[in-house]
Design an enzyme around this catalytic site. Sequence first.
Site, PDB file in Angstrom:
ATOM      1  N   LYS A  97       0.848  -1.198   0.000  1.00 34.90           N
ATOM      2  CA  LYS A  97       0.000   0.000   0.000  1.00 34.90           C
ATOM      3  C   LYS A  97       0.883   1.248   0.000  1.00 34.90           C
ATOM      4  CE  LYS A  97      -3.924   2.049   2.537  1.00 34.90           C
ATOM      5  NZ  LYS A  97      -4.819   1.896   3.709  1.00 34.90           N
ATOM      6  N   SER A 130      -9.805   2.331   2.865  1.00 34.11           N
ATOM      7  CA  SER A 130      -8.947   3.068   1.955  1.00 34.11           C
ATOM      8  C   SER A 130      -8.014   2.180   1.148  1.00 34.11           C
ATOM      9  CB  SER A 130      -8.108   4.072   2.742  1.00 34.11           C
ATOM     10  OG  SER A 130      -7.201   3.388   3.618  1.00 34.11           O
ATOM     11  N   SER A 179      -9.911  -0.293   6.943  1.00 31.26           N
ATOM     12  CA  SER A 179      -9.350  -0.108   5.605  1.00 31.26           C
ATOM     13  C   SER A 179      -8.655  -1.328   5.020  1.00 31.26           C
ATOM     14  CB  SER A 179      -8.375   1.072   5.599  1.00 31.26           C
ATOM     15  OG  SER A 179      -9.065   2.271   5.823  1.00 31.26           O
TER      16      SER A 179
END
Length: 515
Positions: free
Chosen positions: A87, A162, A186
Amino acid sequence: MNEIIHLSATELAAKLRAGEVTSVQAVQAHLDRIAEVDGGDRGINAFLHVNTEEALAVAAEVDAIRAAGGADAQALHPFAGVPIAIKDLIVTKGQPTTAASKMLEGWMSPYDATVIQKVRAAKLPMLGKTNLDEFAMGSSTEHSAYGPTRNPWDLDRIPGGSGGGSAAAVAAFEAPLALGTDTGGSIRQPGAVTGTVGVKPTYGGVSRYGAIAMASSLDQIGPVTRTVLDSAYLHELIGGHDPADSTSLNEPVPALVEAAELGASGDMAGVRVGVIKELQGEGYEAGVQARFDESLEALRAAGAEIVEVSCPNFKYALGAYYLIMPSEVSSNLAKFDGVRFGTRVLPTEGPLTIERVMGATRAAGFGDEVKRRIILGTYALSAGYYDAYYGSAQKVRTLIQRDFDAAFAQADVLISPTSPTVAFELGSKTDDPLAMYLNDVATIPANMAGIPGITVPGGLSEGLPVGIQFLAPAREDARLYRAGAALEKLLEDKWGGRLIDQAPELSAATTGGVA
C-alpha cells in the site's frame, strides 16, 4: 503463466521450493498480469507504481540461492521469492511513496518502514505500490489523487477503502500477497467487497514505523491475501516488537500459522462464537444478512457454541470515531505545509509570507476529503470545544472497550458481517460523506478498542462478495486464524472451491489494457 497467478501464496511457495517454478517466472507472470488488466480505460488501477527491475532482481537472487543449495537455501523464509504488493502509505526506499496525494507526488523516502525491512530480509519481491484513498481517508478508493481503483468483480463498482488498491490487486490475481493499513476498517472492508482475506492485527502487534500516520492511536498495518493461511504466514513475518515504534508490543508473535492449520480441519468443537446483536439486522442488506446466517449455521454444525452478546455502546462508535480520527488527522497532517514537508505551491498574488505559502500549498496539495477531515478535527480540538467533542469521544471509546471485555467473557471470538452492503457503484456516494462513512460501522469498534479482526469470504449476494468478520481479544490474534480458517474450510467445502475463483475473468479486452 495463468496457473501461476491463480495459486495461493502458500501453494506458490511450495512450487518454488520444489523447483517446479522459479521466482523470476512467478514475478514475471504477475507483472504481465498487471500490464494486461491494470491500465486502460476500465483498468483496475490497483498500482500507482510498478517496481519491475527491483522485483525481478530479487527474484533472480532467490533463484540463485536455491540453485546453489546448502545452508543459505535452507535458511530462506518459506515465502522467499513470492511477490508482494505494498500500500502506498508505507514508505519504501527506491520507490515513490505518495499516499495517493498530490502533496507527496513523486516523493522518494530515504528509509524503509520496519515492515518493508522485514519483507526485504525475507526476500519477497515487491511488485510495486498500490492505490488508496488519499492519506487513507475514505471507504471506496475514489478519493485518490490518481483516479479510483475498480473492483475486479464488477468494474463499475468500488473495491472498498482506503486500501482498495491492495485488495483489488490480490482479487484480480495481480499479486498473491499485499500489505495494507487499517484505521477504521481499511483492510477488512475492502477484503469483504473483493472476496479476499484481510487482517487487522492487535494494535502494537505490527510496527507502524514508516507508515504515514493518519490517526496514530487507530492505525495498524496488516496482511491482504486470498487465504487465511497466507495471511498467517505474512502476519508472522511482519509482526513483532520494534524499538523504533513506541507503541509496539514487547512480546513474541503468536503461533498464527499453527492456529490457521488447526482451523483448516473445519472443527470448531468447544469454541464459543459470540454474535454481536448490534452489528446485524437493520441497515444490513438482505443478501449480506443471509450469507451471515448461513455462516453461523455452518459454524454451529461444526461444533461451535453460538451465543448472542450485546455491545450497547457500539451505536456511538461511528460518531466517536469521526471525532477522534479527524482530530488526530489534523495534528498528523499539520507538517505538510509547504515549508517542512510535502510539495510547495507559491501564492499567485499578494505578499510572499509563510501563512500564504501554507494556504496555497494545502489548498492545491490536499483533496476535498482530506480537507474536510482536517477542518472537522481542528474544530473538535479548538478551545471551548475540546471537552465537548474530543473528550467525550474518548469517554465513548472507553465504554466500547468495556463492551468488548464483557462480550469476551461470554465468547472466545465475536462474529459479524464485515460490511453492511456489497460493493456499491463508483460515484454513487461521493457526494454524501455520511453515507460513505456508514460502510465502516462494523469495523470501527475493533480499532477503537485496539483488538484484532479478520474478514473471510462469506459467499455472494447478487453476484458480489460478502465478508464475514471475526474479532478476538487483544493479543489473541491466533483465535482469529483458527476461526477464520475453519469457516473458510466449511464454506469452500460447500462451494466446491475458493470464492475468488468464481470472479469474472478479466483480460485486456475487458479493461482496455495492453495484453
